[in-house]
Design a protein around this motif. Structure first.
Motif, mmCIF file in Angstrom:
data_model
loop_
_atom_site.group_PDB
_atom_site.id
_atom_site.type_symbol
_atom_site.label_atom_id
_atom_site.label_comp_id
_atom_site.label_asym_id
_atom_site.label_seq_id
_atom_site.Cartn_x
_atom_site.Cartn_y
_atom_site.Cartn_z
ATOM 1 N N ASN A 292 -7.669 3.925 -2.168
ATOM 2 C CA ASN A 292 -7.377 2.691 -0.351
ATOM 3 C C ASN A 292 -8.208 1.900 -0.055
ATOM 4 O O ASN A 292 -7.686 0.749 0.737
ATOM 5 C CB ASN A 292 -6.144 3.620 0.360
ATOM 6 N N LYS B 209 -10.482 -3.620 2.394
ATOM 7 C CA LYS B 209 -9.551 -2.585 2.597
ATOM 8 C C LYS B 209 -11.328 -1.395 3.404
ATOM 9 O O LYS B 209 -11.365 -0.828 2.825
ATOM 10 C CB LYS B 209 -9.103 -1.899 1.837
ATOM 11 N N ILE C 225 -7.277 0.919 7.410
ATOM 12 C CA ILE C 225 -6.260 2.275 7.721
ATOM 13 C C ILE C 225 -7.894 3.351 9.246
ATOM 14 O O ILE C 225 -8.530 3.266 8.839
ATOM 15 C CB ILE C 225 -6.894 2.651 6.744
ATOM 16 N N VAL D 67 -1.627 2.025 9.725
ATOM 17 C CA VAL D 67 -2.153 1.772 8.500
ATOM 18 C C VAL D 67 -1.518 -0.242 8.875
ATOM 19 O O VAL D 67 -1.114 -0.515 9.072
ATOM 20 C CB VAL D 67 -1.837 2.033 7.297
ATOM 21 N N VAL E 221 1.215 6.709 9.076
ATOM 22 C CA VAL E 221 0.987 7.031 8.164
ATOM 23 C C VAL E 221 0.801 8.592 8.987
ATOM 24 O O VAL E 221 -0.136 8.966 8.675
ATOM 25 C CB VAL E 221 0.461 6.870 6.392
ATOM 26 N N HIS F 131 -1.475 -3.895 7.061
ATOM 27 C CA HIS F 131 -1.473 -4.370 6.188
ATOM 28 C C HIS F 131 -1.725 -5.823 5.886
ATOM 29 O O HIS F 131 -0.406 -6.133 5.628
ATOM 30 C CB HIS F 131 -0.693 -3.318 4.498
ATOM 31 N N LEU G 189 0.600 -1.205 -0.475
ATOM 32 C CA LEU G 189 0.251 -0.280 -0.017
ATOM 33 C C LEU G 189 0.614 1.111 -0.083
ATOM 34 O O LEU G 189 1.935 1.563 0.702
ATOM 35 C CB LEU G 189 -0.750 0.023 1.172
ATOM 36 N N ASN G 190 0.890 1.959 -0.813
ATOM 37 C CA ASN G 190 1.303 2.964 -1.183
ATOM 38 C C ASN G 190 0.235 4.395 -0.449
ATOM 39 O O ASN G 190 -0.544 4.613 -1.821
ATOM 40 C CB ASN G 190 2.060 3.657 -2.150
ATOM 41 N N ILE G 191 0.661 4.725 0.723
ATOM 42 C CA ILE G 191 -0.653 6.386 1.231
ATOM 43 C C ILE G 191 0.948 7.343 1.670
ATOM 44 O O ILE G 191 1.181 7.008 2.271
ATOM 45 C CB ILE G 191 -0.842 6.016 2.697
ATOM 46 N N ASN G 192 0.752 8.115 0.812
ATOM 47 C CA ASN G 192 1.184 9.621 0.393
ATOM 48 C C ASN G 192 2.516 8.680 0.568
ATOM 49 O O ASN G 192 3.295 10.023 1.548
ATOM 50 C CB ASN G 192 0.479 10.515 1.710
ATOM 51 N N LYS H 109 -6.032 11.274 -0.228
ATOM 52 C CA LYS H 109 -4.898 10.016 0.154
ATOM 53 C C LYS H 109 -5.095 9.102 0.194
ATOM 54 O O LYS H 109 -5.673 7.973 0.477
ATOM 55 C CB LYS H 109 -4.536 10.517 0.942
ATOM 56 N N ILE H 110 -6.882 8.755 0.898
ATOM 57 C CA ILE H 110 -7.064 7.861 1.695
ATOM 58 C C ILE H 110 -8.580 6.570 1.483
ATOM 59 O O ILE H 110 -8.225 5.232 0.705
ATOM 60 C CB ILE H 110 -7.554 8.225 3.231
#
Length: 314
Positions: free
Chosen positions: A135, A49, A85, A40, A21, A42, A6-9, A131-132
């Protein structure tokens, strides 16, 4: 199938890992930066999600405590698939100022999908939107009643949306209330993207309510279990489903006392409260306008004409 990180910001969370994060959303006049902190989790296996969110309104402390406790009790550490999240506090400015809103009086939950060049409320909404929300598949947004308003533990779901109803039943709060999404709210904005958001209401502003907190934590566990994300099956909650709700308002100003409060079943015509004048000259008995259950009530000792007194589900 390989699970992607997961890529968050810009923060990459690898499968099987958990990270906090930090996402900047603005600054206070003092220069201090305002950050959204997202926990977060994962897992190594594909699955739903989920967003678990508190503190959209800064004075609704129960919601902050629910998500904080879910994190500290390590509920999400045990997920067997998917990701969570968890954001305990979205509206940092409102929280430190004991306020529902932000600097200019704007409500974050009436500012979606937001703007990156708008007010602080709009920027916070835009950050969550960009941003959220990409995801997640669905989420739960934890709230309380407004000032002086106590809400019995309940899940509000988007009326007419089948997935929202399924998720509400899975959460299993004592009351399930069908309500249309409010304009510019998170629930309406997310639903437009096919991502249902449940709204949990329990307790009132600036107060802890132990029953509401515990029933929320149990609901989170039930919801994750029904999604195959937690192995242990929590105890079921007895629930009531309401397709409609209406407010009974004060017919005159005065000193208000309720006889029946949130959680009580009522019958049409029974006395449920009284409004007195402060000089001991007049008493106005309040009678239930219909049969149903009180899902929220006003704790203010003094009310004005037109103030909301009882929220009745049926």
């Amino acid at each position: 199938m390989a699970i992607t990180p997961l890529n968050i910001n810009g923060t990459v969370v690898k499968p099987g890992h958990a990270e906090v994060v930090k996402i900047p959303v603005g600054r206070l006049p003092s220069g201090n930066q305002i950050l959204i902190r997202a926990h977060v989790f994962h897992s190594r296996k594909a699955g739903p999600k989920v967003l678990i969110l508190g503190g959209v309104h800064g004075d609704e402390i129960n919601g902050v405590e629910i998500v904080r406790r879910a994190v500290t009790e390590e509920i999400f550490e045990d997920i067997t698939k998917g990701s969570v999240i968890a954001i305990p506090l979205l509206n940092v400015y409102g929280f430190i100022n004991f306020s529902r809103d932000v600097t200019d009086g704007k409500d974050v939950n009436r500012s979606f999908p937001g703007s990156s060049s708008g007010s602080l409320a709009s920027r916070i909404a835009r950050t969550l939107t960009k941003k959220i929300l990409p995801n997640i598949d669905f989420g739960v947004d934890f709230h309380t009643g407004g000032k002086y308003l106590y809400n019995y533990p309940q899940i509000r779901f988007s009326k007419g949306d089948k997935k929202s109803l399924e998720l509400a039943k899975a959460f299993g709060a004592p009351y399930l209330v069908a309500m249309p999404p409010i304009s510019k709210s998170l629930r309406k904005s997310a639903l437009a993207e096919g991502k249902p958001i449940l709204v949990y209401e329990g307790g009132e502003t600036l107060r802890y309510d132990g029953i509401s907190i515990q029933k929320a934590l149990n609901g989170i566990r039930r919801l994750l279990h029904t999604q195959g994300m937690l192995a242990e099956k929590p105890e079921d909650e007895q629930t009531l489903l309401f397709q409609k709700a209406t407010w009974m308002r004060a017919p005159r100003a005065g000193m208000f006392r309720w006889h029946k409060c949130s959680g009580h079943q009522i019958q049409k015509g029974e006395p449920i409260g009284v409004i007195n004048d402060p000089f001991g000259l007049e008493d106005l008995t309040l009678y239930a306008p219909r049969a149903g259950y009180i899902i929220g009530h006003n704790n203010a000792p003094v009310v004005n004409q037109g103030d909301a007194l009882f929220h009745i589900g049926f």
